[in-house]
Design a protein around this motif. Structure first.
Motif, mmCIF file in Angstrom:
data_model
loop_
_atom_site.group_PDB
_atom_site.id
_atom_site.type_symbol
_atom_site.label_atom_id
_atom_site.label_comp_id
_atom_site.label_asym_id
_atom_site.label_seq_id
_atom_site.Cartn_x
_atom_site.Cartn_y
_atom_site.Cartn_z
ATOM 1 N N THR A 248 0.845 -1.189 0.000
ATOM 2 C CA THR A 248 0.000 0.000 0.000
ATOM 3 C C THR A 248 0.881 1.240 0.000
ATOM 4 O O THR A 248 1.914 1.283 0.671
ATOM 5 C CB THR A 248 -0.892 0.014 1.256
ATOM 6 O OG1 THR A 248 -1.619 -1.216 1.335
ATOM 7 C CG2 THR A 248 -1.880 1.165 1.199
ATOM 8 N N CYS A 249 0.479 2.233 -0.770
ATOM 9 C CA CYS A 249 1.233 3.490 -0.825
ATOM 10 C C CYS A 249 0.353 4.638 -0.350
ATOM 11 O O CYS A 249 -0.862 4.493 -0.198
ATOM 12 C CB CYS A 249 1.732 3.758 -2.250
ATOM 13 S SG CYS A 249 0.432 3.893 -3.484
ATOM 14 N N THR A 250 0.964 5.787 -0.111
ATOM 15 C CA THR A 250 0.222 6.964 0.324
ATOM 16 C C THR A 250 -0.791 7.356 -0.745
ATOM 17 O O THR A 250 -0.484 7.378 -1.930
ATOM 18 C CB THR A 250 1.184 8.132 0.581
ATOM 19 O OG1 THR A 250 2.163 7.715 1.546
ATOM 20 C CG2 THR A 250 0.434 9.349 1.116
ATOM 21 N N ASN A 251 -2.026 7.647 -0.317
ATOM 22 C CA ASN A 251 -3.114 8.000 -1.235
ATOM 23 C C ASN A 251 -3.346 6.919 -2.286
ATOM 24 O O ASN A 251 -3.572 7.199 -3.467
ATOM 25 C CB ASN A 251 -2.830 9.341 -1.912
ATOM 26 C CG ASN A 251 -2.728 10.485 -0.916
ATOM 27 O OD1 ASN A 251 -3.486 10.555 0.046
ATOM 28 N ND2 ASN A 251 -1.772 11.385 -1.129
ATOM 29 N N ASP A 252 -3.290 5.674 -1.857
ATOM 30 C CA ASP A 252 -3.472 4.526 -2.749
ATOM 31 C C ASP A 252 -4.885 4.553 -3.349
ATOM 32 O O ASP A 252 -5.879 4.593 -2.623
ATOM 33 C CB ASP A 252 -3.274 3.225 -1.967
ATOM 34 C CG ASP A 252 -2.993 2.034 -2.855
ATOM 35 O OD1 ASP A 252 -3.724 1.848 -3.840
ATOM 36 O OD2 ASP A 252 -2.033 1.292 -2.573
ATOM 37 N N SER A 253 -4.953 4.525 -4.674
ATOM 38 C CA SER A 253 -6.246 4.616 -5.372
ATOM 39 C C SER A 253 -7.103 3.362 -5.183
ATOM 40 O O SER A 253 -8.299 3.376 -5.490
ATOM 41 C CB SER A 253 -6.016 4.846 -6.868
ATOM 42 O OG SER A 253 -5.293 3.774 -7.440
ATOM 43 N N ARG A 254 -6.528 2.299 -4.687
ATOM 44 C CA ARG A 254 -7.285 1.059 -4.472
ATOM 45 C C ARG A 254 -8.138 1.102 -3.208
ATOM 46 O O ARG A 254 -9.045 0.284 -3.033
ATOM 47 C CB ARG A 254 -6.328 -0.130 -4.384
ATOM 48 C CG ARG A 254 -5.508 -0.397 -5.632
ATOM 49 C CD ARG A 254 -4.494 -1.497 -5.380
ATOM 50 N NE ARG A 254 -3.540 -1.121 -4.339
ATOM 51 C CZ ARG A 254 -2.753 -1.990 -3.699
ATOM 52 N NH1 ARG A 254 -2.841 -3.280 -3.983
ATOM 53 N NH2 ARG A 254 -1.900 -1.568 -2.785
ATOM 54 N N ILE A 255 -7.878 2.039 -2.324
ATOM 55 C CA ILE A 255 -8.605 2.123 -1.056
ATOM 56 C C ILE A 255 -9.998 2.698 -1.297
ATOM 57 O O ILE A 255 -10.154 3.731 -1.948
ATOM 58 C CB ILE A 255 -7.839 2.980 -0.041
ATOM 59 C CG1 ILE A 255 -6.480 2.339 0.268
ATOM 60 C CG2 ILE A 255 -8.639 3.139 1.244
ATOM 61 C CD1 ILE A 255 -5.622 3.135 1.232
ATOM 62 N N ILE A 256 -11.014 2.024 -0.772
ATOM 63 C CA ILE A 256 -12.395 2.454 -0.949
ATOM 64 C C ILE A 256 -12.706 3.651 -0.051
ATOM 65 O O ILE A 256 -11.964 3.931 0.900
ATOM 66 C CB ILE A 256 -13.369 1.300 -0.626
ATOM 67 C CG1 ILE A 256 -13.236 0.880 0.847
ATOM 68 C CG2 ILE A 256 -13.118 0.109 -1.548
ATOM 69 C CD1 ILE A 256 -14.267 -0.152 1.285
#
Length: 208
Positions: free
Chosen positions: A88-96
């Motif tokens: 996981t990275c900062t501001n990960d676009s996969r996070i809902i």
């Protein structure tokens, strides 16, 4: 530096060790009035913000290098690993939506209490890693396998001191904390980790 050992013993005073060991293996029912409402809250947030299952189940590596299925509340889209596992990275676009909130306050980790009841995990110990990453780190980082001398935990020394680690360089630093715990695990270190965990939950330290 890197700390390691061929084995470890519980340095907690006799009666205290028995009490804490029992709690570690079977969290007390007194926690249910707090845990259950938080779980219900998480379920409502996930179902109202994303289609798909509430739980995310992933194979992780436990004590002795034995794989097990670890449970979490799902905080990412269902296709999060369609192109393979990645950190996981900062501001990960996969996070809902609201997923970051659940991760920040560690509510997504609550289903791992089931893993504790099953004996896959402890409340405190090195965080369990994905199988593919473990294979990579064992090739790249000396003594990495030594972190599997004890049961993995929901929280641990590395989590409260360093926070989230991604990649070989950060994982090497994380390993030094994990092996420090393996070598010096005991009542006072567990107590310190517990206190720091409460602070981590309240501040959201180290989350991504």
């Amino acid at each position: 530096g890197i700390y390691f050992c061929k084995g470890h013993s519980d340095s907690r005073p006799g009666n205290i060790a028995k009490v804490l060991g029992s709690i570690d293996e079977r969290p007390p029912p007194i926690a249910l009035p707090v845990v259950l409402p938080l779980c219900l809250f998480a379920v409502i947030l996930i179902k109202s913000n994303s289609k798909g299952p509430v739980l995310f189940i992933q194979e992780r590596v436990g004590r002795g290098g034995k794989p097990f299925r670890m449970y979490k509340f799902r905080t990412m889209i269902t296709e999060s690993e369609a192109q393979g596992a990645k950190f996981t990275c900062t501001n990960d676009s996969r996070i809902i939506p609201m997923g970051k909130f659940l991760r920040k306050f560690r509510i997504d980790e609550l289903p791992q209490l089931v893993n504790v009841f099953k004996g896959d995990m402890s409340l405190i110990g090195p965080r369990p890693e994905q199988v593919c990453f473990v294979k990579e780190f064992e090739r790249e980082i000396p003594f990495y396998a030594y972190r599997h001398l004890t049961s993995p935990g929901i929280t641990g020394w590395a989590q409260v001191v360093q926070g989230y680690a991604a990649g070989v360089e950060e994982t090497e630093e994380k390993l030094s904390y994990d092996l420090y715990y393996v070598k010096y695990m005991g009542f006072w270190l567990d107590l310190l980790i517990f206190i720091k965990t409460v602070k981590t939950i309240l501040t959201g330290f180290g989350s991504k």
